[in-house]
Design an enzyme around this catalytic site. Structure first.
Site, PDB file in Angstrom:
ATOM      1  N   GLU A 186       0.806  -1.219   0.000  1.00 59.65           N
ATOM      2  CA  GLU A 186       0.000   0.000   0.000  1.00 59.65           C
ATOM      3  C   GLU A 186       0.843   1.275   0.000  1.00 59.65           C
ATOM      4  O   GLU A 186       0.735   2.120   0.904  1.00 59.65           O
ATOM      5  CB  GLU A 186      -0.992  -0.037   1.163  1.00 59.65           C
ATOM      6  CG  GLU A 186      -1.941  -1.224   1.036  1.00 59.65           C
ATOM      7  CD  GLU A 186      -3.084  -1.244   2.032  1.00 59.65           C
ATOM      8  OE1 GLU A 186      -3.068  -0.455   2.992  1.00 59.65           O
ATOM      9  OE2 GLU A 186      -4.000  -2.066   1.844  1.00 59.65           O
ATOM     10  N   GLU A 300      -5.388  -8.339  -0.912  1.00 59.03           N
ATOM     11  CA  GLU A 300      -6.116  -8.136   0.349  1.00 59.03           C
ATOM     12  C   GLU A 300      -7.569  -7.832   0.031  1.00 59.03           C
ATOM     13  O   GLU A 300      -7.865  -6.994  -0.826  1.00 59.03           O
ATOM     14  CB  GLU A 300      -5.557  -6.972   1.175  1.00 59.03           C
ATOM     15  CG  GLU A 300      -4.279  -7.247   1.918  1.00 59.03           C
ATOM     16  CD  GLU A 300      -3.889  -6.086   2.834  1.00 59.03           C
ATOM     17  OE1 GLU A 300      -4.800  -5.349   3.293  1.00 59.03           O
ATOM     18  OE2 GLU A 300      -2.688  -5.912   3.081  1.00 59.03           O
TER      19      GLU A 300
END
Length: 507
Positions: A186, A300
């Site tokens: 991320e 995810e």
């Protein structure tokens, strides 16, 4: 993964040949299934990859016990986690003269443990060793990972080369070429301290991908591992224009992400639609990109990025997961559910078994309803009937049996109503069906936990009782009267119906 302050927190069914409306009342529907209708492949993309807490946790017996439990009810083949380079694993230090020193002792124990339990690593290359960091920039997780760019890309390149060579020497290229290497986590959020974020991440990715491929071209590398389905078109263009290796695309979205963050709009998108709307977006971005054949791995996903017991600890997860599988089928290669276990410390040491953790198993190895949802959906067949069906998935196993998942999804805070489904099976001589249910009263441990007084630290006796109570009840054999079965599905209920094949049905 657990997020922080940067995020704000039935219809007509068509299956196989035909669907018949059986009443005007909301919640009533009919499904007519032709056992001889054609099917298409239905790979179990939702259960082959799972996320977990950081690398060091894999060394715990409780982590490995939970992994074995999940492997017993799913087809898990890969595990992803953060922080393989975090200082607690001792991978990188510098000597008295400033020389780089590598130590892969704990790395070996981490990966040996996965392989010994029948799964492979999905290697997330993060975070920055403190002595290699340009600045001491810490992310807010309890274990405080360093998220700075390296102070010296020559040293970062050397670490990546040494790491990859060590893995190939220890496990062999035939094995390691079957792993995945994902660059960082991320980087569009506070997990990356480079500024500007995108261009500095490109630099990190370029060095890492080229370093891995220099060790062996068969090593698979990808990214951008972004939150909110971000950066994918720009990432692909960057790799294509600069000749940077990329073998797959990875990104993340959660059910309570916002339309503004993902789509740049104010459109209200329900929790059961958000993930696959984002998957469709990225799928289309790849298809229209200069590299349209890149596999998409959703590294995810979950119904929530925060700790909401009414979501991730509740029977709600059964219909939510089934609906996500239904919508996302055919759009990606694999999805990695975050996470398989509540052996997890991003917010600190776990204080109570049920706090809305992401795992399928609560602390103490207690199966949650989400664990049972995966166990039910694992039984779906490898072929799917092509007609779309709201609130249902119809599949056929290799032995010819029909396996149908039907659910009653209820959005959090909405009016709760039971759903009545009349199932009719055509072209089958079978006169019974096996029915297994997950709902508030079946496969849900919480009533038993509450009857105990919700102990913060369950005793060993209580843990044994909770694990027993959490188990799915055995299937119930129901008659197919004139080929028809009526199901009453409570709110947040998920039902699996298995109709065995007769000898003439089998392929």
């Amino acid at each position: 993964m657990m997020r922080n302050g940067w995020r704000s927190s039935i219809a007509l069914l068509v299956v196989a040949l035909a669907v018949t409306r059986v009443g005007a009342q909301v919640g009533e529907s009919g499904i007519t299934v032709d056992a001889t209708a054609p099917t298409r492949p239905f790979p179990h993309f939702w259960e082959r990859m799972f996320g977990s807490g950081r690398a060091a946790l894999t060394l715990r017996d409780s982590y490995r016990e939970d992994l074995r439990a999940v492997r017993s009810v799913t087809a898990v083949a890969y595990i992803r986690f953060h922080a393989i380079f975090h200082d607690e694993l001792g991978v990188y230090t510098e000597g008295a003269n400033g020389e780089s020193i590598y130590n892969f002792s704990y790395v070996d124990q981490v990966y040996d443990g996965l392989l010994a339990n029948g799964v492979r690593p999905f290697v997330e290359l993060s975070f920055m060793p403190r002595q290699l960091a340009r600045r001491d920039i810490r992310q807010s997780f309890w274990y405080r990972p360093v998220v700075s760019p390296p102070k010296d890309y020559g040293r970062w390149d050397a670490l990546i080369t040494a790491f990859a060579r060590h893995l190939v020497e220890r496990y062999g290229i035939d094995e390691v070429s079957r792993w995945y290497f994902e660059v960082w986590n991320e980087p569009n959020l506070d997990f990356w301290g480079g500024e500007p974020k995108q261009s500095t991440y490109w630099r990190l990715y370029d060095h890492t991908a080229r370093g891995l491929k220099a060790v062996d071209a068969r090593l698979r590398v990808g990214g951008p591992a972004t939150a909110q389905a971000a950066w994918v078109p720009a990432f692909i263009r960057h790799c294509r224009q600069n000749g940077v290796p990329v073998d797959f695309i990875s990104t993340h979205v959660y059910g309570d992400d916002t339309a503004k963050n993902i789509f740049g709009s104010a459109e209200p998108i329900a929790r059961d639609r958000m993930v696959c709307r984002a998957v469709q977006k990225v799928h289309s971005e790849i298809q229209t990109s200069p590299l349209p054949s890149l596999p998409l791995i959703w590294s995810e996903f979950n119904a929530s990025f925060a700790n909401h017991p009414q979501v991730t600890d509740a029977p709600y997860m059964g219909p939510w997961l089934a609906e996500t599988v239904r919508q996302c089928d055919g759009l990606l290669q694999d999805m990695s559910y975050w996470t398989f276990s509540d052996v997890f410390e991003e917010g600190g040491v776990v204080k109570t078994p049920f706090y809305g953790g992401f795992g399928l198993l609560a602390v103490g190895g207690i199966p949650k309803p989400a664990f049972n949802a995966f166990a039910l959906l694992h039984q779906l067949g490898e072929e799917r009937f092509p007609a779309d069906a709201e609130g249902a998935l119809l599949t056929r196993r290799g032995d010819g049996a029909l396996v149908l998942a039907i659910w009653n999804y209820t959005e959090i805070g909405s009016t709760r109503k039971a759903r009545k489904v009349v199932l009719t099976v055509k072209n089958s001589a079978v006169r019974t069906a096996s029915v297994q249910s997950l709902d508030a009263e079946h496969g849900n441990v919480h009533p038993a936990y509450e009857r105990m007084g919700s102990p913060r630290y369950p005793t060993q006796r209580q843990l044994t009782e909770l694990r027993t109570t959490a188990a799915l009840p055995l299937p119930v054999v129901r008659p197919l009267e004139a080929g028809t079965l009526t199901l009453e599905i409570p709110p947040d209920g998920l039902v699996l119906v298995t109709i065995a094949a007769t000898r003439s049905d089998r392929k």
